[in-house]
Design a protein around this motif. Structure first.
Motif, PDB file in Angstrom:
ATOM      1  N   THR A  10     109.725 -48.549  25.050  1.00 47.19           N
ATOM      2  CA  THR A  10     110.188 -49.522  24.281  1.00 47.19           C
ATOM      3  C   THR A  10     109.867 -50.995  24.059  1.00 47.19           C
ATOM      4  O   THR A  10     110.600 -51.376  25.460  1.00 47.19           O
ATOM      5  CB  THR A  10     111.231 -49.709  22.912  1.00 47.19           C
ATOM      6  OG1 THR A  10     112.511 -49.283  24.158  1.00 47.19           O
ATOM      7  CG2 THR A  10     111.052 -47.971  22.303  1.00 47.19           C
ATOM      8  N   ASN A  11     109.552 -51.901  23.428  1.00 42.91           N
ATOM      9  CA  ASN A  11     108.777 -53.177  24.361  1.00 42.91           C
ATOM     10  C   ASN A  11     109.655 -54.677  23.109  1.00 42.91           C
ATOM     11  O   ASN A  11     110.008 -54.210  22.219  1.00 42.91           O
ATOM     12  CB  ASN A  11     107.212 -53.066  24.961  1.00 42.91           C
ATOM     13  CG  ASN A  11     106.982 -52.507  25.412  1.00 42.91           C
ATOM     14  OD1 ASN A  11     107.812 -52.334  26.847  1.00 42.91           O
ATOM     15  ND2 ASN A  11     106.228 -51.611  25.493  1.00 42.91           N
ATOM     16  N   PHE A  12     108.582 -55.561  23.521  1.00 39.71           N
ATOM     17  CA  PHE A  12     109.006 -56.777  22.845  1.00 39.71           C
ATOM     18  C   PHE A  12     108.249 -56.591  21.530  1.00 39.71           C
ATOM     19  O   PHE A  12     107.536 -56.156  21.195  1.00 39.71           O
ATOM     20  CB  PHE A  12     109.535 -58.686  23.840  1.00 39.71           C
ATOM     21  CG  PHE A  12     109.816 -58.844  22.987  1.00 39.71           C
ATOM     22  CD1 PHE A  12     111.106 -59.261  23.420  1.00 39.71           C
ATOM     23  CD2 PHE A  12     109.262 -59.701  22.592  1.00 39.71           C
ATOM     24  CE1 PHE A  12     111.493 -60.572  22.719  1.00 39.71           C
ATOM     25  CE2 PHE A  12     110.225 -61.153  21.602  1.00 39.71           C
ATOM     26  CZ  PHE A  12     111.371 -61.590  21.923  1.00 39.71           C
ATOM     27  N   ALA A  13     108.876 -57.481  20.647  1.00 40.05           N
ATOM     28  CA  ALA A  13     107.822 -57.717  19.362  1.00 40.05           C
ATOM     29  C   ALA A  13     106.799 -58.145  19.546  1.00 40.05           C
ATOM     30  O   ALA A  13     106.471 -58.755  20.249  1.00 40.05           O
ATOM     31  CB  ALA A  13     108.696 -58.437  18.837  1.00 40.05           C
ATOM     32  N   GLY A  14     105.527 -57.623  18.722  1.00 39.80           N
ATOM     33  CA  GLY A  14     104.214 -57.756  19.124  1.00 39.80           C
ATOM     34  C   GLY A  14     103.578 -56.927  20.154  1.00 39.80           C
ATOM     35  O   GLY A  14     102.325 -56.941  20.411  1.00 39.80           O
ATOM     36  N   ASP A  15     104.687 -56.577  20.734  1.00 37.58           N
ATOM     37  CA  ASP A  15     103.803 -55.135  21.464  1.00 37.58           C
ATOM     38  C   ASP A  15     105.036 -53.294  21.107  1.00 37.58           C
ATOM     39  O   ASP A  15     105.161 -53.446  20.156  1.00 37.58           O
ATOM     40  CB  ASP A  15     104.764 -55.155  22.844  1.00 37.58           C
ATOM     41  CG  ASP A  15     103.559 -54.242  23.570  1.00 37.58           C
ATOM     42  OD1 ASP A  15     102.167 -53.346  23.386  1.00 37.58           O
ATOM     43  OD2 ASP A  15     103.890 -54.993  24.821  1.00 37.58           O
ATOM     44  N   ALA A  16     103.493 -52.715  21.528  1.00 36.81           N
ATOM     45  CA  ALA A  16     103.803 -51.420  20.729  1.00 36.81           C
ATOM     46  C   ALA A  16     105.351 -50.921  21.715  1.00 36.81           C
ATOM     47  O   ALA A  16     104.864 -51.597  22.782  1.00 36.81           O
ATOM     48  CB  ALA A  16     102.308 -50.261  20.075  1.00 36.81           C
ATOM     49  N   SER A  17     105.105 -50.189  21.150  1.00 39.47           N
ATOM     50  CA  SER A  17     106.067 -49.607  22.342  1.00 39.47           C
ATOM     51  C   SER A  17     104.900 -48.269  23.607  1.00 39.47           C
ATOM     52  O   SER A  17     104.172 -47.865  22.757  1.00 39.47           O
ATOM     53  CB  SER A  17     107.281 -47.903  21.938  1.00 39.47           C
ATOM     54  OG  SER A  17     108.807 -48.420  20.720  1.00 39.47           O
ATOM     55  N   PHE A  28      99.628 -41.169  35.641  1.00 41.83           N
ATOM     56  CA  PHE A  28     100.236 -41.191  34.578  1.00 41.83           C
ATOM     57  C   PHE A  28      98.627 -41.835  33.719  1.00 41.83           C
ATOM     58  O   PHE A  28      98.062 -43.457  34.674  1.00 41.83           O
ATOM     59  CB  PHE A  28     101.397 -42.133  34.052  1.00 41.83           C
ATOM     60  CG  PHE A  28     102.530 -41.414  34.652  1.00 41.83           C
ATOM     61  CD1 PHE A  28     103.120 -40.844  33.648  1.00 41.83           C
ATOM     62  CD2 PHE A  28     102.698 -41.237  35.835  1.00 41.83           C
ATOM     63  CE1 PHE A  28     104.188 -40.105  33.746  1.00 41.83           C
ATOM     64  CE2 PHE A  28     104.169 -40.486  35.517  1.00 41.83           C
ATOM     65  CZ  PHE A  28     104.338 -39.487  35.281  1.00 41.83           C
ATOM     66  N   GLU A  29      98.404 -42.309  32.738  1.00 45.66           N
ATOM     67  CA  GLU A  29      97.899 -43.132  31.492  1.00 45.66           C
ATOM     68  C   GLU A  29      98.512 -43.260  30.674  1.00 45.66           C
ATOM     69  O   GLU A  29      99.016 -42.511  29.890  1.00 45.66           O
ATOM     70  CB  GLU A  29      96.388 -42.335  31.156  1.00 45.66           C
ATOM     71  CG  GLU A  29      96.587 -41.353  30.509  1.00 45.66           C
ATOM     72  CD  GLU A  29      95.069 -40.591  30.006  1.00 45.66           C
ATOM     73  OE1 GLU A  29      94.341 -40.922  30.268  1.00 45.66           O
ATOM     74  OE2 GLU A  29      95.269 -39.652  29.373  1.00 45.66           O
ATOM     75  N   ASP A  30      98.349 -44.672  30.511  1.00 45.75           N
ATOM     76  CA  ASP A  30      98.798 -45.014  28.944  1.00 45.75           C
ATOM     77  C   ASP A  30      97.962 -44.561  27.367  1.00 45.75           C
ATOM     78  O   ASP A  30      96.830 -44.504  27.747  1.00 45.75           O
ATOM     79  CB  ASP A  30      99.015 -46.544  29.063  1.00 45.75           C
ATOM     80  CG  ASP A  30      99.213 -47.232  27.671  1.00 45.75           C
ATOM     81  OD1 ASP A  30      99.332 -46.879  26.447  1.00 45.75           O
ATOM     82  OD2 ASP A  30      99.873 -48.553  28.264  1.00 45.75           O
ATOM     83  N   MET A  31      98.742 -43.687  27.268  1.00 44.59           N
ATOM     84  CA  MET A  31      98.345 -43.220  25.922  1.00 44.59           C
ATOM     85  C   MET A  31      98.513 -43.086  24.664  1.00 44.59           C
ATOM     86  O   MET A  31      98.670 -43.324  23.508  1.00 44.59           O
ATOM     87  CB  MET A  31      98.018 -41.621  26.396  1.00 44.59           C
ATOM     88  CG  MET A  31      99.859 -41.070  26.200  1.00 44.59           C
ATOM     89  SD  MET A  31     100.030 -39.133  25.761  1.00 44.59           S
ATOM     90  CE  MET A  31      99.776 -39.132  24.530  1.00 44.59           C
ATOM     91  N   THR A  32      99.492 -44.583  24.528  1.00 48.73           N
ATOM     92  CA  THR A  32      99.816 -45.615  23.306  1.00 48.73           C
ATOM     93  C   THR A  32      99.634 -45.104  22.241  1.00 48.73           C
ATOM     94  O   THR A  32      99.869 -44.910  20.977  1.00 48.73           O
ATOM     95  CB  THR A  32     100.298 -46.968  23.822  1.00 48.73           C
ATOM     96  OG1 THR A  32     101.047 -46.678  25.048  1.00 48.73           O
ATOM     97  CG2 THR A  32     100.918 -47.310  22.098  1.00 48.73           C
ATOM     98  N   PHE A  33      97.611 -45.829  21.752  1.00 46.90           N
ATOM     99  CA  PHE A  33      96.901 -46.087  21.038  1.00 46.90           C
ATOM    100  C   PHE A  33      96.359 -44.671  20.297  1.00 46.90           C
ATOM    101  O   PHE A  33      96.342 -44.283  19.227  1.00 46.90           O
ATOM    102  CB  PHE A  33      96.414 -46.981  21.168  1.00 46.90           C
ATOM    103  CG  PHE A  33      96.460 -48.683  21.308  1.00 46.90           C
ATOM    104  CD1 PHE A  33      96.579 -49.572  19.881  1.00 46.90           C
ATOM    105  CD2 PHE A  33      96.915 -49.249  22.322  1.00 46.90           C
ATOM    106  CE1 PHE A  33      97.578 -50.564  20.366  1.00 46.90           C
ATOM    107  CE2 PHE A  33      97.611 -50.336  22.605  1.00 46.90           C
ATOM    108  CZ  PHE A  33      97.194 -50.850  21.699  1.00 46.90           C
ATOM    109  N   GLN A  34      95.600 -43.985  21.469  1.00 47.93           N
ATOM    110  CA  GLN A  34      95.868 -42.478  21.383  1.00 47.93           C
ATOM    111  C   GLN A  34      96.449 -41.467  20.493  1.00 47.93           C
ATOM    112  O   GLN A  34      95.983 -40.955  19.990  1.00 47.93           O
ATOM    113  CB  GLN A  34      94.662 -41.743  22.253  1.00 47.93           C
ATOM    114  CG  GLN A  34      93.921 -42.949  23.093  1.00 47.93           C
ATOM    115  CD  GLN A  34      94.607 -43.194  24.422  1.00 47.93           C
ATOM    116  OE1 GLN A  34      95.380 -44.192  24.402  1.00 47.93           O
ATOM    117  NE2 GLN A  34      93.874 -42.934  25.144  1.00 47.93           N
ATOM    118  N   ALA A  35      97.667 -42.098  21.047  1.00 48.02           N
ATOM    119  CA  ALA A  35      98.958 -41.186  20.073  1.00 48.02           C
ATOM    120  C   ALA A  35      99.545 -41.515  18.822  1.00 48.02           C
ATOM    121  O   ALA A  35      99.846 -41.102  18.380  1.00 48.02           O
ATOM    122  CB  ALA A  35      99.955 -41.507  21.345  1.00 48.02           C
TER     123      ALA A  35
END
Length: 577
Positions: free
Chosen positions: A339-346, A357-364
């Motif tokens: 989890t992260n600060f406001a204005g950013d997604a988890s 690893f790969e960041d899949m935040t938006f794809q997920a």
């Protein structure tokens, strides 16, 4: 009979023009979370800093919470860390103290704090659990701004703080008080004794700390508490268990002091590279997060940058808070949630294997929620369908934001994502019941089945408010298993053991026994598996010692206790059901 998810996946194969999320969007959730804290007897308010305007950064971070069966009766009890306030004198007998609630086995709890010997008034932060002395009773480590507490469980309903004797008070050589935050027990050298990792934020001194007006320190035009950027970050600590009730600080020798980032908060331990040795992930605030790869020789190397878990998808530092891990693809590898600060997604990092690893935040599908400020982070199979879902516990860091209409507010609701397969998640928060939607200044949260009905409940520690106990009311009637592990050659708590569960006709699931995690909190040490409609499941426990126990065709809807070495050939003897 195929599960709902299997059926929908087969539809997707024949109707590729309809995304899986669209097909699932109209399916009733079948689960709702209801806040039963009041009726359960959880009345004590957590005190943490001033309620309207904070002078120091210390007043913003809040406290953790633990679901822990301290009396080993098979029912989860609850321990809430508590804080205090600056410039406030509390009447004698009404000082804020951490609270231990005993489970009465009828949906209610009794406050046993004083009897248990856990009353302490101070700036409490986080909590983690583990049987550090292998006596069969789970112990608690509680972090503070200042001297930490190691509460040895005496086995009679009482605890004794042995931190000074054990050598884990975490005092600095400069005389400044450490701001200790997240913690986790782990057996990093696999010698059968639990070691201890403690994250640190800054070495905070109110005599020299900058005041809001000194900058002035601003957030969206509001004058707020200063930091952490510009403040000297603290140094994380690794304590080695000597096996005699004492610990030795091995931070420098082990390479922990070479960590690239600072301002440590959430601590997550897991075997992220599948080499059989525990690694350590630390969520750092306003700095690169750390991934300490275990070198098998008592040392660690921070590989977060090359592994792809130090920054967000855009390559920038994030304000990391809580952390969790799960195998969301059913391929035997642990993904990481932060989890992260406001204005950013988890952030959600996919484990590619080989330490990458790969960041899949938006794809997920997690990238759509950026207005929430996340703290607690939990993977949980809330519908018991066999696939890990996601919960984030939220609340703004500055009470002053209640004055801005453009913000989502100081108190925020939670976000619940349902795993819809193939690494995709659907936001089902608005359909998950009043407990999810109730806005609070949430901080630490933990998972556990407090009423032993087979689904996962949620406990939340809130800032300057009473806690939440979110009971999961489930009408889906999916089956489940919980696995309690008891080490003999490995540490008694079985922390670090990897548990595999293969339901009849289903995919192979995997989880590990974790100490710490979420946001400076402790979830149930028992491992929970949803099984869908399967009526049997094969279990395997891979122990830190290297032993493997196999229990085939286990009946469902029960707690299975697996004792290390009792059934290496797959025989069911030695399994308590």
């Amino acid at each position: 009979m195929p599960s709902r998810r299997t059926f929908i996946r087969s539809l997707c194969a024949t109707l590729p023009v309809f995304p899986l999320e669209r097909l699932l969007a109209g399916v009733p959730l079948g689960v709702e979370f209801v806040n039963v804290a009041k009726s359960a007897g959880l009345h004590a308010k957590t005190i943490f800093g001033a309620e309207q305007r904070n002078k120091y950064l210390l007043e913003t971070t809040g406290c953790g919470v633990a679901f822990v069966d301290y009396d080993d009766d098979g029912w989860l009890d609850i321990f809430f860390v508590n804080g205090t306030r600056f410039e406030t004198t509390f009447p004698k007998g009404s000082e804020p103290i951490s609270r231990l609630y005993k489970n009465n086995r009828d949906g209610t709890f009794t406050d046993v704090t004083l009897k248990a010997g856990l009353a302490r008034t101070d700036w409490g932060q986080g909590v983690c659990a583990g049987d550090y002395n292998n006596d069969g009773h789970v112990d608690l480590f509680v972090t503070y701004w200042g001297d930490c507490a190691l509460y040895r469980n005496n086995g009679d309903g009482t605890f004794t703080d042995v931190a000074a004797k054990a050598g884990v008070t975490t005092r600095t050589t400069t005389g400044l008080k450490r701001w200790n935050t997240g913690c986790a027990f782990l057996d990093y050298d696999r010698d059968g004794h639990l070691d201890l990792y403690v994250a640190n934020y800054i070495d905070f001194d109110p005599k020299t700390a900058p005041l809001p007006e000194s900058g002035p320190c601003l957030y969206e035009g509001l004058v707020v508490a200063c930091g952490p950027p510009g403040l000297q970050g603290g140094k994380d600590i690794l304590f080695h268990n000597n096996g005699d009730g004492t610990f030795t600080d091995v931070s420098e020798k082990a390479g922990i002091l070479k960590k690239q980032g600072t301002y440590g908060l959430g601590v997550l331990v897991g075997d992220f590279d599948n080499d059989g040795w525990p690694d350590i992930y630390v969520a750092d605030d306003s700095a690169p997060s750390a991934l300490f790869q275990n070198n098998h020789d008592g040392t660690f190397t921070d590989v977060a940058l090359e592994a792809g878990v130090a920054f967000g998808a855009d390559g920038k530092t994030q304000a990391g808070m809580g952390v969790s891990a799960a195998d969301i693809f059913g391929n035997g590898k642990l993904e990481i949630l932060k989890t992260n600060f406001a204005g950013d997604a988890s952030s959600l990092y996919r484990n590619l294997g080989g330490g990458n690893f790969e960041d899949m935040t938006f794809q997920a599908g997690l990238g759509r929620n950026t207005r929430f400020l996340g703290w607690g982070a939990c993977f949980l199979d809330f519908d018991n369908d066999g696939w890990p879902d996601i919960l984030t516990c939220n609340g703004h860091v500055y009470p002053e934001v209640r004055e801005k209409a453009s913000e989502s507010g100081y108190r925020e609701r939670k976000v619940l994502y349902r795993n819809v397969g193939n690494g995709k998640f659907e936001d089902v928060s608005l359909h998950a019941g009043p407990g999810i939607l109730e806005a609070v200044a949430g901080r630490g949260c933990a998972l556990g089945d407090f009423d032993n009905d087979g689904d996962l409940d949620i406990v939340v520690n809130c800032v300057n408010d009473v806690p939440q106990l979110l009971r999961c009311d489930n009408t889906l009637r999916n089956n489940w298993l919980k696995v309690k592990v008891v080490g003999t050659k490995s540490n008694r708590s079985g922390i670090g053991a990897r548990v595999y569960c293969t339901p009849e006709g289903g995919h192979r699931q995997m989880d590990e026994v974790h100490s710490g995690g979420s946001y400076i909190s402790q979830s149930d040490l028992r491992v929970h598996f949803g099984l869908g409609k399967a009526e049997k499941a094969d279990l395997e426990v891979h122990w830190p010692s290297g032993l493997i126990d196999k229990i085939p065709a286990t009946a469902v809807n029960r707690v299975v206790t697996v004792v290390e070495g009792k059934h290496p050939g797959g025989a069911a003897s030695g399994v308590s059901q």
